[in-house]
Design a protein around this motif. Sequence first.
Motif, short mmCIF file in Angstrom:
data_model
loop_
_atom_site.label_atom_id
_atom_site.label_comp_id
_atom_site.label_asym_id
_atom_site.label_seq_id
_atom_site.Cartn_x
_atom_site.Cartn_y
_atom_site.Cartn_z
N LEU A 1 0.60 -1.22 0.10
CA LEU A 1 -0.36 -0.06 0.15
C LEU A 1 0.87 0.95 0.13
O LEU A 1 1.01 2.03 -0.40
CB LEU A 1 -0.68 0.66 1.31
N LEU A 2 1.74 1.28 1.06
CA LEU A 2 2.62 2.52 1.21
C LEU A 2 3.46 3.40 -0.79
O LEU A 2 3.28 3.98 -0.98
CB LEU A 2 3.70 2.28 2.34
N ILE A 3 4.08 1.96 -1.18
CA ILE A 3 4.93 1.87 -2.20
C ILE A 3 3.25 2.05 -3.40
O ILE A 3 3.56 3.15 -4.23
CB ILE A 3 5.39 0.81 -3.07
N ARG B 1 2.82 8.91 12.11
CA ARG B 1 2.88 10.06 10.87
C ARG B 1 4.52 10.11 10.93
O ARG B 1 4.61 10.48 10.54
CB ARG B 1 2.26 11.20 11.46
N GLU B 2 4.83 10.46 11.90
CA GLU B 2 6.54 10.93 12.22
C GLU B 2 7.73 10.12 11.45
O GLU B 2 8.18 10.70 10.21
CB GLU B 2 6.31 11.65 13.42
N ALA B 3 7.37 8.89 11.70
CA ALA B 3 8.09 8.05 10.71
C ALA B 3 7.91 8.38 9.42
O ALA B 3 8.49 7.68 8.49
CB ALA B 3 8.41 6.16 11.19
N LEU B 4 6.46 7.86 8.80
CA LEU B 4 5.94 8.39 7.77
C LEU B 4 6.56 9.08 6.64
O LEU B 4 7.29 9.27 5.63
CB LEU B 4 4.64 7.40 7.46
N THR C 1 0.08 11.08 2.23
CA THR C 1 0.06 9.22 1.95
C THR C 1 0.35 8.92 3.79
O THR C 1 0.11 7.87 3.30
CB THR C 1 1.99 9.82 0.65
N ALA C 2 1.19 9.50 4.36
CA ALA C 2 1.02 9.00 5.41
C ALA C 2 -0.24 8.73 6.19
O ALA C 2 -0.96 7.93 6.86
CB ALA C 2 1.65 9.90 6.18
N ASN C 3 -1.31 9.53 5.96
CA ASN C 3 -2.65 9.93 6.58
C ASN C 3 -3.20 8.86 5.84
O ASN C 3 -4.10 7.88 6.35
CB ASN C 3 -3.49 11.18 5.81
N VAL C 4 -3.04 8.17 4.19
CA VAL C 4 -3.44 6.64 3.53
C VAL C 4 -3.39 5.76 4.64
O VAL C 4 -4.29 5.32 4.29
CB VAL C 4 -3.52 7.12 1.75
N VAL C 5 -1.73 5.31 4.31
CA VAL C 5 -1.84 4.06 5.09
C VAL C 5 -1.74 4.68 6.39
O VAL C 5 -1.99 3.04 6.51
CB VAL C 5 -0.02 4.93 4.91
N LEU C 6 -1.79 5.59 7.24
CA LEU C 6 -2.13 5.36 9.03
C LEU C 6 -3.96 4.75 8.76
O LEU C 6 -4.32 3.46 9.42
CB LEU C 6 -2.40 6.33 9.39
N ALA D 1 -3.78 0.92 5.77
CA ALA D 1 -3.45 -0.04 6.31
C ALA D 1 -3.55 -0.36 7.71
O ALA D 1 -3.00 -1.62 8.91
CB ALA D 1 -1.49 -0.19 6.53
N PHE D 2 -3.80 0.83 8.95
CA PHE D 2 -3.59 0.40 9.90
C PHE D 2 -4.89 1.01 11.30
O PHE D 2 -4.93 0.96 12.33
CB PHE D 2 -2.22 1.24 10.71
N GLY D 3 -5.62 1.43 9.83
CA GLY D 3 -7.55 1.61 10.86
C GLY D 3 -7.08 3.48 11.76
O GLY D 3 -8.39 3.18 12.65
N GLN D 4 -6.55 3.95 11.42
CA GLN D 4 -6.56 5.09 12.06
C GLN D 4 -7.55 5.79 11.20
O GLN D 4 -7.62 5.43 9.75
CB GLN D 4 -4.89 6.17 12.38
N PRO D 5 -8.23 6.95 11.77
CA PRO D 5 -9.17 7.70 11.75
C PRO D 5 -8.72 8.79 11.33
O PRO D 5 -9.11 9.87 11.57
CB PRO D 5 -9.78 7.97 12.48
N THR D 6 -8.04 8.97 10.03
CA THR D 6 -7.40 10.00 9.37
C THR D 6 -8.22 10.08 7.89
O THR D 6 -8.23 9.67 7.58
CB THR D 6 -5.48 9.76 8.82
N ILE D 7 -7.70 11.76 7.81
CA ILE D 7 -8.29 11.98 6.43
C ILE D 7 -7.09 12.39 6.08
O ILE D 7 -6.78 13.41 5.69
CB ILE D 7 -9.55 12.76 6.89
N ALA D 8 -6.91 11.71 4.17
CA ALA D 8 -6.43 12.32 3.39
C ALA D 8 -7.27 13.16 2.69
O ALA D 8 -7.64 12.70 1.71
CB ALA D 8 -5.40 11.35 2.79
N VAL D 9 -6.05 14.82 2.64
CA VAL D 9 -7.01 15.49 1.47
C VAL D 9 -6.65 15.86 -0.10
O VAL D 9 -4.95 16.53 0.18
CB VAL D 9 -7.60 16.71 1.90
#
Length: 214
Positions: A32-34, A108-111, A121-126, A129-137
Amino acid sequence: MNANKRRAIYETLQSLNPHPTTELEYATPFELLIAVMLSAQATDVSVNKAMRRMFPVANTPQKVWELGEAGVADYIKTIGLYRTKAKNVVATCRILLDQHGGEVPADREALESLPGVGRKTANVVLNTAFGQPTIAVDTHIFRVANRTGLAPGKDVRAVEAALEKFTPAEFRHDAHHWLILHGRYVCKARRPECWHCVIEPLCEFKPKTPPPEM
């Protein structure tokens, strides 16, 4: 837009697509990250086509690192900015191997410290892939949030903050998936297709687009 109308928009989108997800094809957080890294200024369709060729050969940080920039570039040369992306992908794999045991960090910081990985990109992966409630705009979500009145903002960070503030907690995990799909297929940039939009009665966009003449 008031809270009741926002909730009604999400309830409507949820009723049609209860379990939305990305259109990128992946089997692991690394894939997913790639894929998300490659999707910048490219279509998900073009990324999926390239990864169907590359992932069977190299789908771990070690294997992609061994491919090297030239090897990765050969697989992704149909994708825009492929030379820069190949460089970033290989550099990211080296960092994952050296600093994260070959695993994608759920942080997030590591990504965002990885080459070619920004906040979106970090928001999409979080989220995915990891089920966090982030919103990638992205551009679709920025347009839909502003056009509908759901979460207006002058830039992507402002829209992200508004969506996080105004989206009810139970919809936050799926919100960006619903909005990106709505922007991609209905609320299009040049001509929003208001005549078959399920949230048209709730949308605050005034110059509703009429259906094309037959």
